[in-house]
Design an enzyme around this catalytic site. Structure first.
Site, PDB file in Angstrom:
ATOM      1  N   GLY A 212      33.616  41.628  35.962  1.00  0.00           N
ATOM      2  CA  GLY A 212      34.962  41.334  36.472  1.00  0.00           C
ATOM      3  C   GLY A 212      35.941  42.387  36.019  1.00  0.00           C
ATOM      4  O   GLY A 212      35.532  43.464  35.556  1.00  0.00           O
ATOM      5  N   ASN A 213      37.212  42.131  36.158  1.00  0.00           N
ATOM      6  CA  ASN A 213      38.222  43.069  35.673  1.00  0.00           C
ATOM      7  C   ASN A 213      39.468  42.301  35.241  1.00  0.00           C
ATOM      8  O   ASN A 213      39.541  41.085  35.406  1.00  0.00           O
ATOM      9  CB  ASN A 213      38.535  44.135  36.737  1.00  0.00           C
ATOM     10  CG  ASN A 213      39.093  43.520  38.005  1.00  0.00           C
ATOM     11  OD1 ASN A 213      40.168  42.941  37.999  1.00  0.00           O
ATOM     12  ND2 ASN A 213      38.335  43.628  39.106  1.00  0.00           N
TER      13      ASN A 213
END
Ligand code: CTP
Length: 401
Positions: A212-213
């Protein structure tokens, strides 16, 4: 959420029997999230008490230029009241007050406030049918119409005199929906559908892990709120985020992966007028998703990644009349890279965030952006809140569509 939420509504009450209905009107305004202040003409106090209205509006009620109950006189400034108001609503509006409004007579606080208010003015006439039909009343309506005051038409029915006909003040519920519809109808994005993506995407590695980020989703949510406040119907496709929004014009479609986001965007793109893709979609995802949780059996682990679909480029390649906006986050050759993206993805506008700017980007509440449009017009902005950036962006879009 009502379009009246957060708005300052100044209710002017004049001396007609329908004044008793203003208690429900104030309650409904408050229920819709508006801040309400009340100005009464002296005659109206015979029909409804200031105490009722101050209790319901949770604000003092004004009826004279000075506050007589105080030991030291307090000046009730009609100018301040007029400046405070987003809307002045005169209900009920008697033939007497309408005539005074039409002719600039200023013999009470409500009329002084009316004359100094710069906001839109609504009025809901209430009078007996012969007065309603009288040519002088028609003249008042005409003049007030010329002043851009907006009439909430009276209805027909049994009147206090026992006569039956036109002249009954619109019911409080109808006054509210009239004003809501009038405001909505005048909003610049009314009738437009705007598709927005926000937040990160999560690409599964196994049943419990993902790539993810740090995207917070704030920028996309602010754009969605601003677009809805300007009257647009909004489809907000969002990756996992802690942001929330509740607005009657915003439909939130929560997704997890880039593929989910791709599907949701394609479901809605054809019918959209504008698409603003601000999500931080993962560029790569694991080629294989492990069915079981990966055990730490070896000293190292290699994941093979493959490219995700570029959602923005995919809709750029099929776009017809839609106005398409993308975001770019660059660290070097910012303008050139952003211009390249604008062309490659067939966009109308790209919003460049530079990671070199302090306060800009993913996580915070502020952003520093540059707009580059398809006519190569470049506009660089100061550091602003994300809500202000959203407003700049929508103003730019409004000027183009
Ligand atoms: N975007 C998208 N789908 C992807 C990747 C990006 O819709 N799979 C959109 C983003 O929402 C954003 C824009 O494309 O509007 C960003 O373009 P991108 O090419 O990903 O730029 P960067 O993230 O800046 O990455 P890079 O420069 O590495 O290509």
């Amino acid at each position: 959420m009502s379009i009246l939420s957060g708005k300052n509504i100044l209710l002017g009450i004049t001396g007609g029997i329908a004044a008793y209905k203003t208690a429900s009107l104030v309650r409904l305004f408050v229920k819709s999230g508006a801040n309400v202040k009340v100005v009464m003409t002296p005659a109206s106090k015979e029909f409804v008490t200031p105490l009722t209205l101050s209790t319901l509006s949770k604000n003092p009620v004004y009826s004279s230029f000075t506050n007589e109950d105080e030991d030291t006189a307090v000046w009730n400034s009609h100018v301040d009241l007029g400046l405070w108001a987003d809307f002045l609503v005169v209900a009920p509006a008697t033939a007497n007050t309408l005539s005074k409004m039409a002719n600039g007579v200023c013999d009470n606080l409500l009329l002084a406030t009316y004359l100094s208010a710069k906001c839109p003015v609504y009025y809901a006439p209430a009078m007996d049918l012969d007065m309603y039909k009288h040519p002088t009343t028609a003249q008042s309506f005409e003049k007030l119409n010329d002043f851009n005051n907006i009439m909430i038409p009276a209805t027909s029915g049994e009147l206090a005199s026992g006569l039956v006909g036109e002249g009954r003040m619109a019911e409080p519920e109808d006054i509210i929906s009239f004003i809501e519809n009038d405001i909505l109808g005048k909003l610049p994005l009314r009738g437009k559908k705007i598709l927005i993506t926000a937040g990160p995407t999560y690409e599964a590695i196994d049943p419990v892990r993902f790539i993810g980020n740090h995207s917070s989703g704030k920028m996309g949510f602010e754009i969605a709120k601003e677009a809805a406040n300007l009257g647009a119907e909004v489809i907000l496709v969002t990756g996992p985020t802690s942001q929330t929004v509740s607005h009657s014009l915003i439909k939130v479609i929560p997704v997890v992966s880039g593929q989910d986001m791709y599907n949701a965007v394609h479901d809605h793109f054809q019918s959209a007028d504008v698409a603003i893709l601000s999500a931080a979609v993962a560029d790569y995802k694991p080629k294989e998703v492990a069915v079981e949780k990966i055990k730490k059996n070896s000293t190292s682990l290699t994941l093979e990644l493959e490219k995700t679909k570029d959602i923005l480029a995919s809709i750029g390649s099929i776009k017809k009349q839609q106005y398409l906006v993308g975001f770019a986050l660059e660290t070097q050759d910012e303008l050139e890279n952003a211009k390249g993206k604008l062309k490659r993805k067939n966009l109308n506008l790209i919003v460049l965030n530079s990671l070199n700017d302090k306060g800009a980007g993913f996580k915070g509440d502020t952003n520093k952006v540059t707009f580059i449009d398809d006519e190569n017009k470049i506009t660089a902005f100061e550091l602003k809140s994300k809500a202000e950036v959203a407003s700049d962006l929508l103003n730019k879009i409004i000027s183009h569509i």
